[in-house]
Every structure is written in structure tokens, then in C-alpha cells.
Design a protein around this motif. Sequence first.
Motif, PDB file in Angstrom:
ATOM      1  N   LEU A 138       0.834  -1.208   0.000  1.00  0.00           N
ATOM      2  CA  LEU A 138       0.000   0.000   0.000  1.00  0.00           C
ATOM      3  C   LEU A 138       0.867   1.257   0.000  1.00  0.00           C
ATOM      4  O   LEU A 138       0.571   2.224  -0.715  1.00  0.00           O
ATOM      5  CB  LEU A 138      -0.919  -0.005   1.224  1.00  0.00           C
ATOM      6  CG  LEU A 138      -2.055  -1.028   1.201  1.00  0.00           C
ATOM      7  CD1 LEU A 138      -2.785  -1.059   2.538  1.00  0.00           C
ATOM      8  CD2 LEU A 138      -3.041  -0.704   0.077  1.00  0.00           C
ATOM      9  N   VAL A 139       1.938   1.244   0.783  1.00  0.00           N
ATOM     10  CA  VAL A 139       2.861   2.389   0.799  1.00  0.00           C
ATOM     11  C   VAL A 139       3.516   2.553  -0.566  1.00  0.00           C
ATOM     12  O   VAL A 139       3.665   3.671  -1.083  1.00  0.00           O
ATOM     13  CB  VAL A 139       3.938   2.200   1.893  1.00  0.00           C
ATOM     14  CG1 VAL A 139       5.007   3.291   1.795  1.00  0.00           C
ATOM     15  CG2 VAL A 139       3.299   2.212   3.278  1.00  0.00           C
ATOM     16  N   GLY A 140       3.910   1.422  -1.159  1.00  0.00           N
ATOM     17  CA  GLY A 140       4.512   1.473  -2.491  1.00  0.00           C
ATOM     18  C   GLY A 140       3.554   2.030  -3.527  1.00  0.00           C
ATOM     19  O   GLY A 140       3.961   2.785  -4.419  1.00  0.00           O
ATOM     20  N   SER A 141       2.280   1.688  -3.415  1.00  0.00           N
ATOM     21  CA  SER A 141       1.270   2.198  -4.349  1.00  0.00           C
ATOM     22  C   SER A 141       1.155   3.715  -4.240  1.00  0.00           C
ATOM     23  O   SER A 141       1.079   4.418  -5.250  1.00  0.00           O
ATOM     24  CB  SER A 141      -0.092   1.553  -4.062  1.00  0.00           C
ATOM     25  OG  SER A 141      -0.030   0.166  -4.240  1.00  0.00           O
ATOM     26  N   PHE A 142       1.142   4.211  -3.007  1.00  0.00           N
ATOM     27  CA  PHE A 142       1.056   5.654  -2.789  1.00  0.00           C
ATOM     28  C   PHE A 142       2.282   6.361  -3.366  1.00  0.00           C
ATOM     29  O   PHE A 142       2.174   7.426  -3.994  1.00  0.00           O
ATOM     30  CB  PHE A 142       0.937   5.948  -1.293  1.00  0.00           C
ATOM     31  CG  PHE A 142       0.907   7.413  -0.965  1.00  0.00           C
ATOM     32  CD1 PHE A 142      -0.255   8.161  -1.150  1.00  0.00           C
ATOM     33  CD2 PHE A 142       2.036   8.049  -0.472  1.00  0.00           C
ATOM     34  CE1 PHE A 142      -0.280   9.518  -0.859  1.00  0.00           C
ATOM     35  CE2 PHE A 142       2.022   9.410  -0.177  1.00  0.00           C
ATOM     36  CZ  PHE A 142       0.850  10.139  -0.371  1.00  0.00           C
ATOM     37  N   THR A 143       3.462   5.752  -3.179  1.00  0.00           N
ATOM     38  CA  THR A 143       4.705   6.321  -3.720  1.00  0.00           C
ATOM     39  C   THR A 143       4.658   6.390  -5.244  1.00  0.00           C
ATOM     40  O   THR A 143       5.086   7.384  -5.850  1.00  0.00           O
ATOM     41  CB  THR A 143       5.907   5.472  -3.276  1.00  0.00           C
ATOM     42  OG1 THR A 143       5.936   5.400  -1.848  1.00  0.00           O
ATOM     43  CG2 THR A 143       7.218   6.077  -3.768  1.00  0.00           C
ATOM     44  N   MET A 144       4.146   5.332  -5.874  1.00  0.00           N
ATOM     45  CA  MET A 144       4.065   5.293  -7.328  1.00  0.00           C
ATOM     46  C   MET A 144       3.105   6.362  -7.863  1.00  0.00           C
ATOM     47  O   MET A 144       3.385   7.006  -8.882  1.00  0.00           O
ATOM     48  CB  MET A 144       3.602   3.897  -7.782  1.00  0.00           C
ATOM     49  CG  MET A 144       4.627   2.804  -7.532  1.00  0.00           C
ATOM     50  SD  MET A 144       3.965   1.138  -7.810  1.00  0.00           S
ATOM     51  CE  MET A 144       3.743   1.163  -9.582  1.00  0.00           C
ATOM     52  N   ILE A 145       1.967   6.555  -7.174  1.00  0.00           N
ATOM     53  CA  ILE A 145       1.008   7.578  -7.610  1.00  0.00           C
ATOM     54  C   ILE A 145       1.614   8.974  -7.484  1.00  0.00           C
ATOM     55  O   ILE A 145       1.438   9.818  -8.368  1.00  0.00           O
ATOM     56  CB  ILE A 145      -0.288   7.480  -6.777  1.00  0.00           C
ATOM     57  CG1 ILE A 145      -1.044   6.188  -7.131  1.00  0.00           C
ATOM     58  CG2 ILE A 145      -1.190   8.688  -7.023  1.00  0.00           C
ATOM     59  CD1 ILE A 145      -2.265   5.931  -6.276  1.00  0.00           C
ATOM     60  N   THR A 146       2.358   9.211  -6.403  1.00  0.00           N
ATOM     61  CA  THR A 146       3.020  10.511  -6.209  1.00  0.00           C
ATOM     62  C   THR A 146       4.037  10.771  -7.313  1.00  0.00           C
ATOM     63  O   THR A 146       4.103  11.880  -7.868  1.00  0.00           O
ATOM     64  CB  THR A 146       3.725  10.548  -4.839  1.00  0.00           C
ATOM     65  OG1 THR A 146       2.772  10.304  -3.809  1.00  0.00           O
ATOM     66  CG2 THR A 146       4.391  11.891  -4.614  1.00  0.00           C
ATOM     67  N   ALA A 147       4.837   9.747  -7.640  1.00  0.00           N
ATOM     68  CA  ALA A 147       5.840   9.894  -8.699  1.00  0.00           C
ATOM     69  C   ALA A 147       5.173  10.135 -10.050  1.00  0.00           C
ATOM     70  O   ALA A 147       5.661  10.936 -10.862  1.00  0.00           O
ATOM     71  CB  ALA A 147       6.710   8.642  -8.759  1.00  0.00           C
ATOM     72  N   ALA A 148       4.066   9.458 -10.301  1.00  0.00           N
ATOM     73  CA  ALA A 148       3.351   9.640 -11.569  1.00  0.00           C
ATOM     74  C   ALA A 148       2.784  11.054 -11.666  1.00  0.00           C
ATOM     75  O   ALA A 148       2.832  11.689 -12.737  1.00  0.00           O
ATOM     76  CB  ALA A 148       2.229   8.613 -11.680  1.00  0.00           C
ATOM     77  N   TYR A 149       2.262  11.558 -10.562  1.00  0.00           N
ATOM     78  CA  TYR A 149       1.718  12.928 -10.539  1.00  0.00           C
ATOM     79  C   TYR A 149       2.816  13.946 -10.871  1.00  0.00           C
ATOM     80  O   TYR A 149       2.595  14.879 -11.650  1.00  0.00           O
ATOM     81  CB  TYR A 149       1.120  13.211  -9.158  1.00  0.00           C
ATOM     82  CG  TYR A 149       0.662  14.635  -8.973  1.00  0.00           C
ATOM     83  CD1 TYR A 149      -0.520  15.084  -9.563  1.00  0.00           C
ATOM     84  CD2 TYR A 149       1.409  15.534  -8.215  1.00  0.00           C
ATOM     85  CE1 TYR A 149      -0.952  16.392  -9.398  1.00  0.00           C
ATOM     86  CE2 TYR A 149       0.997  16.845  -8.045  1.00  0.00           C
ATOM     87  CZ  TYR A 149      -0.185  17.270  -8.635  1.00  0.00           C
ATOM     88  OH  TYR A 149      -0.593  18.570  -8.476  1.00  0.00           O
ATOM     89  N   ASN A 150       3.990  13.721 -10.298  1.00  0.00           N
ATOM     90  CA  ASN A 150       5.116  14.628 -10.574  1.00  0.00           C
ATOM     91  C   ASN A 150       5.548  14.563 -12.037  1.00  0.00           C
ATOM     92  O   ASN A 150       6.015  15.563 -12.602  1.00  0.00           O
ATOM     93  CB  ASN A 150       6.298  14.294  -9.666  1.00  0.00           C
ATOM     94  CG  ASN A 150       6.028  14.622  -8.208  1.00  0.00           C
ATOM     95  OD1 ASN A 150       5.261  15.535  -7.910  1.00  0.00           O
ATOM     96  ND2 ASN A 150       6.648  13.879  -7.299  1.00  0.00           N
ATOM     97  N   SER A 151       5.392  13.385 -12.655  1.00  0.00           N
ATOM     98  CA  SER A 151       5.784  13.246 -14.059  1.00  0.00           C
ATOM     99  C   SER A 151       4.854  14.033 -14.975  1.00  0.00           C
ATOM    100  O   SER A 151       5.265  14.473 -16.056  1.00  0.00           O
ATOM    101  CB  SER A 151       5.794  11.765 -14.466  1.00  0.00           C
ATOM    102  OG  SER A 151       4.479  11.259 -14.586  1.00  0.00           O
ATOM    103  N   PHE A 152       3.605  14.236 -14.559  1.00  0.00           N
ATOM    104  CA  PHE A 152       2.674  15.050 -15.342  1.00  0.00           C
ATOM    105  C   PHE A 152       3.018  16.541 -15.214  1.00  0.00           C
ATOM    106  O   PHE A 152       2.896  17.307 -16.168  1.00  0.00           O
ATOM    107  CB  PHE A 152       1.231  14.816 -14.881  1.00  0.00           C
ATOM    108  CG  PHE A 152       0.696  13.459 -15.236  1.00  0.00           C
ATOM    109  CD1 PHE A 152       0.761  12.980 -16.539  1.00  0.00           C
ATOM    110  CD2 PHE A 152       0.120  12.639 -14.277  1.00  0.00           C
ATOM    111  CE1 PHE A 152       0.264  11.733 -16.868  1.00  0.00           C
ATOM    112  CE2 PHE A 152      -0.382  11.388 -14.599  1.00  0.00           C
ATOM    113  CZ  PHE A 152      -0.305  10.930 -15.903  1.00  0.00           C
TER     114      PHE A 152
END
Length: 321
Positions: free
Chosen positions: A105-119
Motif C-alpha cells: 500500500l505504501v509502495g502504491s502511494f509512492t508510485m502515484i506521487t511519482a506519476a503525478y510529478n511526471s505530469f
Amino acid sequence: MIDTNEKSSCTAHKDTLNKPSSTKDGLSLAFWLNLFFSIIELIGGILTNSTAIIADAFHDFMDAGAIGLAIIMEKISGNKRTKTFSYGYKRFSLLSALILSIFLLVGSFTMITAAYNSFINPKEVHSLGMLWIAILGLAVNGFAFLRIKNGGEHHHHGHSHGHNHSHGEHNNNSQSIMLHLLEDVLGWAAVLIGSIIIYFTGWNWIDGVLAIGIAIFIGYNATKNLINTVKVMLQAVPENVNINKLQDELQQINGVVNIHDVHVWTMDGSYNVGSLHAVINSNFAEQDVMKNIIKLMQKFNIQHPTVQIETNKNKCEFLTC
């Protein structure tokens, strides 16, 4: 007061006390593959500018640590009963399943944050590099998944009674790891498709969309596994035991007058425990009735049955508990 002629019977299969070496080897393989491949992922993600790959690299680093803990807990869970832990240490494997689910779950949140920054800060993605890393990811995680899956299926509980578990030797711990590896296989398949799309269209934003999609998928399944693990810890009736049908069939055994105080729970998701009180007709031999009751309980995937024989239902203080 309970009748003085009550007796108890407790049976357990020695072959279920220790995890098969093939399953343990599969867990060790998953640990080393995750650790080694996460390093390759991190380097590859930096070289390809892929947010999805970098995010999954951190995700795999976390999982390698969680799987390492799972291996330790699996080893501990094989220890037999002590004065402190009368059922042994099987429940210890649930701790790593719990931690692994939280890590996911923590990893999922980290991935979403990184994806948001990529946008917000878009960058060019090297699609060919993504393609080759995705192929390697499919091979590595697919191989590890099959090793653990096949390791559990080669050994089944209850083989002497004609009934096997739907998950073989897999408890919540190994199921959590299998779930993660399967998710990674599906995730890399998505990255593979995404890299092809980026190569032909130049749509770099696909990388961020993939990262979010993978994160949501992992988070959803991790939540489901977390709920299942908590249910085991709260001693819920195992999903592979139909307690209503069990009671109905027990009631039909010759010599049985009444069945009550039925409890069924699981130690680790694969080793089930059950207990009950049986009021029997005094014209029938206690040992014969008990033997049939235990045989039926084992048929219903209960590896550790305990039966208390009674001759008068009204004298049982646990009748309605």
C-alpha cells in the motif's frame, strides 16, 4: 457441570507442521530476484527516464525487505508448540503477510506521487529501453511466481482423506508474496504495451498513466489481502470450510443426538483447527462415533479436530456460547 464420561480427541498431521522445502526455496528465490532486479530497475529507470520503472524499483526494494522478513517468519512458524505458544508458531507467518500488505500500500502511494510529478514535469521517455526492461521484468517475476506456486501445489493437506486445499500449502504469507509477483507480471505486461505505444506515437504521458494504473491495481489487491489476513487473526471461519454444511452432516452421523459449541478457525490460512461438543446415544460406542466425527471434520479441511463427547445436552454449560 459437564458429564464425567466426556472424552476429548485431538489429531494433527505431522506433515503439515513444517513447510515443504520447495516453498521455502521459492520464497528465498523471490527475495534474491526482487533485490537484484530492483537494482537493475533503478538503473534502467534512470537511463530511460521512466517514472513507472523508477517507482516500481523503489516498490521492489521495499518488497525485498518484506520478503526477507517473510522468510524469517516462515522459519519461525515451523517451530512446534511451547508452554507460551500452545499451538506453535504458525501465526507468526501472518505478521509478515500483514507487513507485506502494508508495504504494498505504501509502495502504491509512492508510485502515484511519482506519476503525478511526471505530469507536472514531463520528460522524454526512452521507449526501447522500457521495452527491454519490461521483457526482463516479465521473465524474472513470472519465474519466481511459478516457483512459489508450484512449490505449494506439490504438497497438499489432507491427502489421506481424499480432500485437498484449494491453495495447497500456501498460507497467507506465501499467498501475499505470490500476489505481489503476479501483480508485477501484469504490471510489466502493461509497461511492455505502453513502451510500444510510446515508441510509435511519442505519447510520453502514457508512462505516468501506466504508473497510476499499476499503483491502483496493487493497492486494491493489497487491501484485499490485508483484510483476509486480519480475518485470520480475528479467527474467522476459513473460506474453504462450510460450517453450516459441516454441522448438518455431523448431525446425520449414527449415534449423534446433538452437535453444539462448534468452532472453526485457521492458524495461518492453510492449517485449520476445529472443536465441537457431541451428545451421543448411550447405545452406541463412543470411540466409533468419535472416529466418524473426526473423519468428517477432516473431510471438511479441518486438520486439527478436537471432539468432546457428552451424554446429556442440557448439562453442558457451553450450549449457547
